[in-house]
Design a protein around this motif. Sequence first.
Motif, short mmCIF file in Angstrom:
data_model
loop_
_atom_site.label_atom_id
_atom_site.label_comp_id
_atom_site.label_asym_id
_atom_site.label_seq_id
_atom_site.Cartn_x
_atom_site.Cartn_y
_atom_site.Cartn_z
N ARG A 106 0.82 -1.23 0.00
CA ARG A 106 0.00 0.00 0.00
C ARG A 106 0.85 1.27 0.00
NH1 ARG A 106 -5.12 -1.19 3.94
NH2 ARG A 106 -6.08 -2.83 2.71
N SER A 237 -15.55 0.84 -1.80
CA SER A 237 -14.19 1.33 -2.02
C SER A 237 -13.49 0.67 -3.19
CB SER A 237 -13.36 1.19 -0.76
OG SER A 237 -13.55 -0.07 -0.21
N ASP A 267 -18.24 2.93 7.53
CA ASP A 267 -16.94 2.35 7.17
C ASP A 267 -16.50 3.01 5.87
OD1 ASP A 267 -14.72 0.74 6.86
OD2 ASP A 267 -15.85 -0.92 5.97
N LYS A 304 -4.07 3.90 3.17
CA LYS A 304 -4.58 4.13 1.82
C LYS A 304 -4.34 5.60 1.50
CE LYS A 304 -7.93 0.32 1.91
NZ LYS A 304 -9.37 -0.01 2.09
C1 PLP Z 1 -9.79 -1.12 2.85
C2 PLP Z 1 -11.11 -1.23 3.47
C3 PLP Z 1 -11.32 -2.03 4.59
C4 PLP Z 1 -10.20 -2.84 5.19
O1 PLP Z 1 -9.22 -2.02 5.73
P1 PLP Z 1 -7.80 -2.62 6.18
O2 PLP Z 1 -7.02 -1.43 6.57
O3 PLP Z 1 -7.28 -3.33 4.97
O4 PLP Z 1 -8.04 -3.57 7.28
C5 PLP Z 1 -12.57 -2.09 5.13
N1 PLP Z 1 -13.60 -1.39 4.61
C6 PLP Z 1 -13.44 -0.59 3.53
C7 PLP Z 1 -14.62 0.16 3.01
C8 PLP Z 1 -12.19 -0.48 2.93
O5 PLP Z 1 -12.02 0.31 1.88
#
Ligand code: PLP
Length: 467
Positions: A106, A237, A267, A304
């Motif tokens: 990442r 996402s 989320d 990210k």
């Molecule tokens: C990337 C992502 C996750 C997982 O996150 P990690 O940091 O990989 O554990 C969960 N929900 C959404 C919407 C994401 O984009």
Amino acid sequence: MKSNSSKLDGNSDTTDRLRMLPSVDSILNSEEGTALIESYGRDLVLEAVRGALDNARREIATGTNRTPEIFDLLADADRCLKDLLVPTLRPVINASGVIVHTNLGRAPISSAAIAAIRATAATYSTLEYNLAAGERGSRAVHAEKLLTRLTGAEAALVVNNNAAALLLMLTAICQGKEVIISRGQLVEIGGGFRVPDVMAQSGAILVEVGTTNRTHLKDYEQAISDNTAALLIAHHSNYKIIGFTSEPNVRELATLAHNHQLPLLYDQGSGALLDTEKFGMEHEPTIQDGLLNGADVIGFSGDKLVGGPQAGILCGRAGLIKKMKRHPLARAVRADKMCLAALSATLSRFLIGRAVEEVPVWRMISRTIDEIELVAHDWAEFLSIKGLSAEVFAGNSTVGGGSIPGSTLPTRLVAITHMNVTKLASDLRNHEPPVIARIMEDRLLLDPRTVLPGQEQQLLGAIVACS
Ligand SMILES: *Cc1c(COP(=O)(O)O)cnc(C)c1O
């Protein structure tokens, strides 16, 4: 009789050869053996030398003409020790043009983040110590102030990753009760992890509403019962539903939730703190907007679009964050000191308005097409001089990493035409440092956008060496 005696000769020859092999002691006590022990320690070298002797015996038994000498056996042992100790987690050059590349770690982190790790990880620190009071402090304080200033949230909490953030959110707030989510958001987020599976681990009861492509506010409303603990939005996402679609927005869902004295959990995933549209990408809802629109808790990744270390960040209402902080699961998913040091340094770049210049993910996102074109032409010219067939093409970079679905940035690609591109790509992967590129038909494509400053010479050297 004749054949028998020749067989006997062969056996005695083998026996002689085995007898001629140097002893373990003579190998270890040789000058090179002593040097190897200096590097790896006696136990490992002894084991490797025994292995080398075993190999030699096996080879002699198969009828080789050569009896290895001390030097050969030590070289074999050295190779074996190097293999054992070479890190499997190695730096690579990412020429794929995928900025947040899930398989390549990442986000590469900023110099400020590295400096913060260096400053605090190699020494004792105030991780859980309150200097003013001279007593135990809380690790929760370290990034919280920066996060609340940046996002406008009342409180914040950092955990190990965003999957853990989602799990903690649902466990602490919804365990044993119902949480309402749209069917269009019950997705797999990569690596085989599915939002519904993570949610099931929390002990919350999933109430799915609507259909894959369309969910209406009244679908949520009709599902609310005395046993509802929250409404949940999971951001799309890494995929996009195109066409006849509809979903209520954050503000509408927040209003509905609040009218029923319920929290809206969100989320968000990517952790956009800057407006992606300003950089020519599609709109990505920011954390600040999510909170302004009424989300009560937002969870997102640290690695990210935040461009920091792996982390799960929870921002939101003080009461809910406190509930999560106090939950026993919080201890199991807490962030470590290196994460907190790097994350705080990264967040401070956003706060002082220097993220675009200093956070690598944003530096890559904001590279202009002119800048990339200049680099691409330099590379193509250099490679042409070295006798390769290299041209510059227009193409796209992607933000990737499940960050912004379908979002690309125009770029310039250096396309190398080669007789055997598959082999070239494979040789580049096995080069030191490995190079990851794209293949399109009989061309190898290199995107300068994701090649970090300081890696260019290594990249060009690798290509010349491999082609
Ligand atoms: C990337 C992502 C996750 C997982 O996150 P990690 O940091 O990989 O554990 C969960 N929900 C959404 C919407 C994401 O984009």
